[in-house]
Design a protein around this motif. Structure first.
Motif, PDB file in Angstrom:
ATOM      1  N   UNK A 198      -3.947   1.363   6.898  1.00 30.33           N
ATOM      2  CA  UNK A 198      -5.146   1.827   7.183  1.00 30.33           C
ATOM      3  C   UNK A 198      -5.198   2.765   8.670  1.00 30.33           C
ATOM      4  N   UNK A 199      -4.270   2.344   9.545  1.00 31.22           N
ATOM      5  CA  UNK A 199      -4.044   2.988  10.784  1.00 31.22           C
ATOM      6  C   UNK A 199      -3.142   4.056  10.586  1.00 31.22           C
ATOM      7  N   UNK A 200      -2.244   4.008   9.621  1.00 29.16           N
ATOM      8  CA  UNK A 200      -1.335   5.438   9.273  1.00 29.16           C
ATOM      9  C   UNK A 200      -2.278   6.360   8.599  1.00 29.16           C
ATOM     10  N   UNK A 201      -3.042   5.754   7.832  1.00 31.68           N
ATOM     11  CA  UNK A 201      -4.094   6.547   7.018  1.00 31.68           C
ATOM     12  C   UNK A 201      -5.105   7.252   7.822  1.00 31.68           C
ATOM     13  N   UNK A 202      -5.542   6.705   8.714  1.00 30.20           N
ATOM     14  CA  UNK A 202      -6.515   7.198   9.636  1.00 30.20           C
ATOM     15  C   UNK A 202      -5.900   8.468  10.333  1.00 30.20           C
ATOM     16  N   UNK A 203      -4.644   8.362  10.929  1.00 31.94           N
ATOM     17  CA  UNK A 203      -4.008   9.328  11.449  1.00 31.94           C
ATOM     18  C   UNK A 203      -3.598  10.321  10.587  1.00 31.94           C
ATOM     19  N   UNK A 204      -3.265  10.210   9.411  1.00 35.18           N
ATOM     20  CA  UNK A 204      -2.969  11.172   8.306  1.00 35.18           C
ATOM     21  C   UNK A 204      -4.232  12.087   8.249  1.00 35.18           C
ATOM     22  N   UNK A 205      -5.375  11.447   8.120  1.00 34.23           N
ATOM     23  CA  UNK A 205      -6.624  12.088   7.707  1.00 34.23           C
ATOM     24  C   UNK A 205      -6.878  12.921   8.975  1.00 34.23           C
ATOM     25  N   UNK A 206      -6.953  12.442  10.158  1.00 34.09           N
ATOM     26  CA  UNK A 206      -7.389  13.132  11.288  1.00 34.09           C
ATOM     27  C   UNK A 206      -6.465  14.256  11.531  1.00 34.09           C
ATOM     28  N   UNK A 207      -5.184  14.003  11.325  1.00 37.99           N
ATOM     29  CA  UNK A 207      -4.418  15.213  11.562  1.00 37.99           C
ATOM     30  C   UNK A 207      -4.605  16.267  10.556  1.00 37.99           C
ATOM     31  N   UNK A 208      -4.796  15.893   9.395  1.00 45.42           N
ATOM     32  CA  UNK A 208      -5.401  16.937   8.266  1.00 45.42           C
ATOM     33  C   UNK A 208      -6.697  17.733   8.741  1.00 45.42           C
ATOM     34  N   UNK A 254     -14.828  18.173  12.523  1.00 45.16           N
ATOM     35  CA  UNK A 254     -16.131  18.694  12.243  1.00 45.16           C
ATOM     36  C   UNK A 254     -16.845  17.807  11.542  1.00 45.16           C
ATOM     37  N   UNK A 255     -16.490  16.752  10.536  1.00 42.66           N
ATOM     38  CA  UNK A 255     -17.410  16.158   9.782  1.00 42.66           C
ATOM     39  C   UNK A 255     -16.601  14.885   9.623  1.00 42.66           C
ATOM     40  N   UNK A 256     -17.396  13.780   8.849  1.00 38.92           N
ATOM     41  CA  UNK A 256     -16.821  12.676   8.484  1.00 38.92           C
ATOM     42  C   UNK A 256     -16.195  12.850   6.946  1.00 38.92           C
ATOM     43  N   UNK A 257     -15.089  12.120   7.152  1.00 44.14           N
ATOM     44  CA  UNK A 257     -14.202  12.080   5.938  1.00 44.14           C
ATOM     45  C   UNK A 257     -13.896  10.467   5.860  1.00 44.14           C
ATOM     46  N   UNK A 258     -14.131   9.964   4.462  1.00 48.87           N
ATOM     47  CA  UNK A 258     -13.776   8.748   4.230  1.00 48.87           C
ATOM     48  C   UNK A 258     -12.449   8.595   3.423  1.00 48.87           C
ATOM     49  N   UNK A 259     -11.753   7.441   3.372  1.00 48.29           N
ATOM     50  CA  UNK A 259     -10.518   7.382   2.984  1.00 48.29           C
ATOM     51  C   UNK A 259     -10.252   5.931   2.554  1.00 48.29           C
ATOM     52  N   UNK A 260      -9.096   5.719   1.725  1.00 45.93           N
ATOM     53  CA  UNK A 260      -8.785   4.362   1.574  1.00 45.93           C
ATOM     54  C   UNK A 260      -7.349   4.269   1.311  1.00 45.93           C
ATOM     55  N   UNK A 294     -14.449  19.431  -1.738  1.00 44.60           N
ATOM     56  CA  UNK A 294     -13.482  19.518  -2.761  1.00 44.60           C
ATOM     57  C   UNK A 294     -12.292  19.433  -2.576  1.00 44.60           C
ATOM     58  N   UNK A 295     -11.759  20.288  -1.414  1.00 48.75           N
ATOM     59  CA  UNK A 295     -10.525  20.304  -0.870  1.00 48.75           C
ATOM     60  C   UNK A 295     -10.306  19.095   0.000  1.00 48.75           C
ATOM     61  N   UNK A 296     -11.275  18.423   0.796  1.00 48.92           N
ATOM     62  CA  UNK A 296     -10.749  17.105   1.436  1.00 48.92           C
ATOM     63  C   UNK A 296     -10.696  16.342   0.499  1.00 48.92           C
ATOM     64  N   UNK A 297     -11.386  16.064  -0.481  1.00 47.06           N
ATOM     65  CA  UNK A 297     -11.157  15.015  -1.739  1.00 47.06           C
ATOM     66  C   UNK A 297     -10.016  14.851  -2.478  1.00 47.06           C
ATOM     67  N   UNK A 335       0.894  -1.040  -0.004  1.00 44.74           N
ATOM     68  CA  UNK A 335       0.049  -0.033   0.098  1.00 44.74           C
ATOM     69  C   UNK A 335       1.016   1.142  -0.041  1.00 44.74           C
ATOM     70  N   UNK A 336       0.744   2.072  -1.078  1.00 45.31           N
ATOM     71  CA  UNK A 336       1.805   3.016  -1.290  1.00 45.31           C
ATOM     72  C   UNK A 336       1.169   4.501  -0.822  1.00 45.31           C
ATOM     73  N   UNK A 337      -0.063   4.506  -0.847  1.00 42.56           N
ATOM     74  CA  UNK A 337      -0.761   5.951  -0.509  1.00 42.56           C
ATOM     75  C   UNK A 337      -2.073   5.773   0.159  1.00 42.56           C
ATOM     76  N   UNK A 338      -2.524   6.932   0.801  1.00 39.92           N
ATOM     77  CA  UNK A 338      -3.748   7.220   1.600  1.00 39.92           C
ATOM     78  C   UNK A 338      -4.291   8.183   0.827  1.00 39.92           C
ATOM     79  N   UNK A 339      -5.557   7.940   0.478  1.00 41.91           N
ATOM     80  CA  UNK A 339      -6.383   9.310  -0.160  1.00 41.91           C
ATOM     81  C   UNK A 339      -7.678   9.293   0.449  1.00 41.91           C
ATOM     82  N   UNK A 340      -8.331  10.486   0.457  1.00 35.26           N
ATOM     83  CA  UNK A 340      -9.671  10.836   0.823  1.00 35.26           C
ATOM     84  C   UNK A 340     -10.525  10.542  -0.199  1.00 35.26           C
ATOM     85  N   UNK A 341     -11.756   9.473  -0.088  1.00 35.11           N
ATOM     86  CA  UNK A 341     -12.537   9.415  -1.051  1.00 35.11           C
ATOM     87  C   UNK A 341     -14.035  10.169  -1.087  1.00 35.11           C
TER      88      UNK A 341
END
Length: 99
Positions: A67-77, A86-92, A46-49, A29-35
């Motif tokens: 997924x654990x590292x991705x979750x941390x990156x998304x939460x920090x963002x 403030x809102x839900x963000x899904x990621x993969x 749009x900024x989130x995605x 797994x090479x990257x984490x992105x907001x879906x």
């Protein structure tokens, strides 16, 4: 001897084309992105995605670790961008690098 030759051919074939066009491994797994984002503002959604982060090195072999590292990156963002979650963000996590 015939079995050894067959195994050699199988391992050689498995090694062929084991990288993506961007040079990342297809086996990690090479990257984490907001879906998707449930931000109220279309601009914020749009900024989130548009967010994507590459993992260091060759990537991560275990999906749960990625997924654990991705979750941390998304939460920090989200906290950095909005001050709190403030809102839900899904990621993969995926096997290619961010584009």
């Amino acid at each position: 001897m015939k079995k050894l030759l067959m195994l050699s051919v199988i391992f050689m074939a498995a090694g062929c084309n084991s990288t993506n066009d961007d040079g990342s491994s297809k086996w990690t797994y090479s990257s984490c992105n907001v879906t998707s984002s449930q931000a109220v503002s279309a601009t914020d959604r749009a900024r989130d995605q548009a967010q994507c982060w590459n993992f260091d090195g060759v990537g991560i072999y275990i999906k749960s670790d990625a997924l654990a590292q991705c979750k941390t990156k998304v939460q920090n963002y989200v906290i950095g961008q909005y001050g709190s979650i403030t809102h839900k963000v899904n990621y993969e996590v995926v096997s290619h690098k961010c584009k």
